[in-house]
Motif scaffolding. Sequence first.
Motif, PDB file in Angstrom:
ATOM      1  N   ASP A 193       0.795  -1.221   0.000  1.00 45.00           N
ATOM      2  CA  ASP A 193       0.000   0.000   0.000  1.00 45.00           C
ATOM      3  C   ASP A 193       0.836   1.284   0.000  1.00 45.00           C
ATOM      4  O   ASP A 193       0.568   2.223   0.741  1.00 45.00           O
ATOM      5  N   GLY A 194       1.878   1.318  -0.806  1.00 46.70           N
ATOM      6  CA  GLY A 194       2.658   2.548  -0.931  1.00 46.70           C
ATOM      7  C   GLY A 194       3.781   2.706   0.080  1.00 46.70           C
ATOM      8  O   GLY A 194       4.474   3.720   0.069  1.00 46.70           O
ATOM      9  N   TYR A 198       7.103   3.419  -1.323  1.00 42.26           N
ATOM     10  CA  TYR A 198       7.251   4.799  -1.782  1.00 42.26           C
ATOM     11  C   TYR A 198       7.467   5.750  -0.605  1.00 42.26           C
ATOM     12  O   TYR A 198       8.174   6.749  -0.732  1.00 42.26           O
ATOM     13  N   LEU A 254      10.963   5.531   0.068  1.00 37.24           N
ATOM     14  CA  LEU A 254      11.687   6.376  -0.892  1.00 37.24           C
ATOM     15  C   LEU A 254      11.682   7.828  -0.403  1.00 37.24           C
ATOM     16  O   LEU A 254      12.704   8.520  -0.426  1.00 37.24           O
ATOM     17  N   ALA A 255      10.509   8.261   0.059  1.00 37.36           N
ATOM     18  CA  ALA A 255      10.396   9.615   0.595  1.00 37.36           C
ATOM     19  C   ALA A 255      11.322   9.790   1.794  1.00 37.36           C
ATOM     20  O   ALA A 255      12.016  10.801   1.923  1.00 37.36           O
ATOM     21  N   SER A 305      -9.695  12.889   9.410  1.00 37.69           N
ATOM     22  CA  SER A 305      -9.757  11.640   8.645  1.00 37.69           C
ATOM     23  C   SER A 305      -8.370  11.029   8.563  1.00 37.69           C
ATOM     24  O   SER A 305      -7.381  11.734   8.380  1.00 37.69           O
ATOM     25  N   TYR A 327      -7.253   9.524   6.271  1.00 38.52           N
ATOM     26  CA  TYR A 327      -6.762   9.698   4.904  1.00 38.52           C
ATOM     27  C   TYR A 327      -6.002  11.003   4.757  1.00 38.52           C
ATOM     28  O   TYR A 327      -5.037  11.087   4.013  1.00 38.52           O
ATOM     29  N   LEU A 328      -6.460  12.024   5.470  1.00 37.58           N
ATOM     30  CA  LEU A 328      -5.714  13.287   5.436  1.00 37.58           C
ATOM     31  C   LEU A 328      -4.360  13.095   6.096  1.00 37.58           C
ATOM     32  O   LEU A 328      -3.341  13.594   5.613  1.00 37.58           O
ATOM     33  N   SER A 386      -2.669  10.411   6.210  1.00 40.11           N
ATOM     34  CA  SER A 386      -1.817   9.585   5.351  1.00 40.11           C
ATOM     35  C   SER A 386      -1.062  10.411   4.319  1.00 40.11           C
ATOM     36  O   SER A 386      -0.070   9.964   3.758  1.00 40.11           O
ATOM     37  N   MET A 387      -1.549  11.621   4.053  1.00 44.25           N
ATOM     38  CA  MET A 387      -0.858  12.476   3.082  1.00 44.25           C
ATOM     39  C   MET A 387       0.428  13.059   3.651  1.00 44.25           C
ATOM     40  O   MET A 387       1.311  13.475   2.903  1.00 44.25           O
ATOM     41  N   TYR A 411       4.082  12.424   2.467  1.00 40.30           N
ATOM     42  CA  TYR A 411       4.334  12.906   1.108  1.00 40.30           C
ATOM     43  C   TYR A 411       4.427  14.429   1.076  1.00 40.30           C
ATOM     44  O   TYR A 411       5.264  14.997   0.380  1.00 40.30           O
ATOM     45  N   ILE A 412       3.551  15.087   1.844  1.00 37.20           N
ATOM     46  CA  ILE A 412       3.598  16.553   1.867  1.00 37.20           C
ATOM     47  C   ILE A 412       4.913  17.029   2.486  1.00 37.20           C
ATOM     48  O   ILE A 412       5.572  17.931   1.964  1.00 37.20           O
ATOM     49  N   THR A 416       7.723  15.535   2.525  1.00 35.60           N
ATOM     50  CA  THR A 416       8.827  15.319   1.585  1.00 35.60           C
ATOM     51  C   THR A 416       8.835  16.382   0.498  1.00 35.60           C
ATOM     52  O   THR A 416       9.898  16.865   0.096  1.00 35.60           O
ATOM     53  N   LEU A 417       7.635  16.769   0.037  1.00 35.86           N
ATOM     54  CA  LEU A 417       7.570  17.852  -0.952  1.00 35.86           C
ATOM     55  C   LEU A 417       8.161  19.134  -0.378  1.00 35.86           C
ATOM     56  O   LEU A 417       8.890  19.862  -1.051  1.00 35.86           O
TER      57      LEU A 417
END
Lengths: 414, 316
Positions: free
Chosen positions: B235-236, B239, B242-243, B278, B280-281, B283-284, B287-288, B290-291
Amino acid sequence: MAASSTAAAGRPAPPLAASLRRAGRAVAVPAGSVVFAFLMGAVIVAVTGGNPFAAYQALICGGFGLLCSGGENAGLQVSNTIVFLTPLIMAGVAVALPFRAGLFNIGAEGQLIVGAIACTTVGIHFAAAPAPVLLPAVLLAGMAAGAAWAGIVGVLKALTGAHEVVTTIMLNYIAQWLLRFLIIGGPLQLHNGFSVSSPIGAGAHLSTLLPHDDKLIVFGLPASVYRVHVGLLIALLAAGTYAFLLWRSSFGYEVRAVGQSQKAARYAGMSVRRTIILTMLISGAFAGLAGAVQIAAVDHNLTDKYFSDTTGFDAIAVALLGLGTATGIVFAAILFGALHGGGAVMQSDAGISGNLVYVLQALILFSIAANFLRTLKLRLPAVGRAAGTPAAEAPAGALAGESATALADDEGLA
Amino acid sequence: MTVLSDIGHLLLTADLWHAALAAAVLLLLPALGGVISERSGVVNIAMEGMMLTGAFFAVAADLILHDPWLSALVAMVAGGLMALIHAVVSIRFRADQIVSGIAINIFATGITVFLINRFYGLQDVGHLPPSELLPNLQIPLLDQIPFLGRVLFQQNVIVYVALILLLLVHVLLFRTRLGLRIRAVGEHPEAADTAGINVYRLRYGAVISSGLLSGLSGAFLAIGISNTFVPNMTDGRGYIALAAMIFGKWTPFGAFIACLIFGLGQAIYDNNSIIHVSQYLLSMLPYILTLVVLAGVVGRSQPPAADGIPYAPGTE
């Protein structure tokens, strides 16, 4: 390369023969990759105790409606394949355009998802609006969202040199989690317990190509069962737009110049940064359009189907296999559309998992990226090994070259 | 305000850090693999696929062998073989390493489900009894230390292995001749080659190591934390690893800190009843973050100089 070898031979070939030979050489690599993948796939099926012939027969049936043994309707299979290939063309363009600028957009999936989200959001909120207003609005919303999503990548690349591969991966996942948030307990959810959004208004529906008429019989079935939709024309238009932009506009010239050499493009007075950002914006718009068309024409709402959507990744294979040309992309999309259409039939008729399609896709990617045939030929002593870096010809090869350092020079000049 | 103080209380509980460390280790193993591979100059975005393959073969082997240790070994070999494909394609055939990585990930998704359908019927692989899973290991005496004992010494055996590997990889890369050579190959392969270093051999070794580590992580996920395999169960996470590698600026300890931050976020979410955001928020977030790092807000993160460039001697 073809021209130089004929010149070296000392006898100029007639132009038609030369161009035919060049075309043959261009098609040889992708065709060889597909053959290689299918051979390896057959080995995998055979080794695991399946019958590769039955598997591929079912795959061809599901993809093109030919050689069917399970009573499938040929027209319906072809229609399904076209529904699959429609978004692949648009997403394929979204990957191919940045390739030309030396950028690797593996974020078409995320851009497609936010396109679908934006299309659905507008389609729900203005559900009562008339079709002439709402339909363009939802498609434009999808394009704008995709452009914005890819625009982040372009801006980060242009300003900080952040590698687009990494940023697009991050944005893919952010889009996926955003989608889950919105339709699982979030603002777009239709009912508790179901991960689907409310449906978009009827005015946002993109119609099917055949009339929605049960009495009209086409290929032995009522016309209303065929899902082929106007999106196909939009996709072909997108491919045409891509070709026009690339070869007939000054923007396309800049894109190709930047892809060949950022330094040379800069000395020619072009702004590398502006080109990178613009390329990503337009690329994202194509991917966002793919998502919006999928909602407007096929699904009419966001569903958990999009959690495992792979269109944006398939598009990488489409763009590479199509060698980054508009025509090539359309043909490659037909192949991958047929594979996805055929996967289900392979499962039902031959008892082979439809996931073999992903194995084939991966094998195609491996062989086209590695260019097995040519690399092996380079090893033969007669040909010699003086033929430059293998990556130089493939569109993807450009991304390894200049990046952050070259952009730093740009900073100094500005 | 109350939310903050509640999280503050949560941060003082050993259970939270216990969970955070386990979650971090799951990411740490593939992240270490990524560090080794990219330090040698081979871009690796294929940890996700190697991990998924490892998870599948760990369960498949365990169902036959009834031995979690051997199964973890099988998982490592499976991950290593996937890495070998990536290595051959990107080193021997000098393919684009990103395309090859994507292909590995697609291949892993496809082949695992294909094999499930072939050998286990439609979707269900079967569940393993607790006795056949990678065990938790209480370190005698040390596990009695208040707080730290619970956090550090009552963990799954893979957690200890991973922490030892963290030290080993750090020492290997920055304190040994071999590590110096790996880094030289990743920064300037021509110079390394001239100095008599075998660029290809080091790159093969580095890429295969990343597969072994990712495979082990897959085993930890499937037969340590879980007891079965489900399609796309990673499930990612590969990745996120990687981040973490980028976040940690291509260093083992930097990656570990990133994994801890990501793992802590997950643990805080799992263990609190106050934050109604949530999941799901949340879970972001990795990634955020890392950006944000990539955007240069928290210091620049630069990859090794020759990362992603196939080495073709005699072309320059």
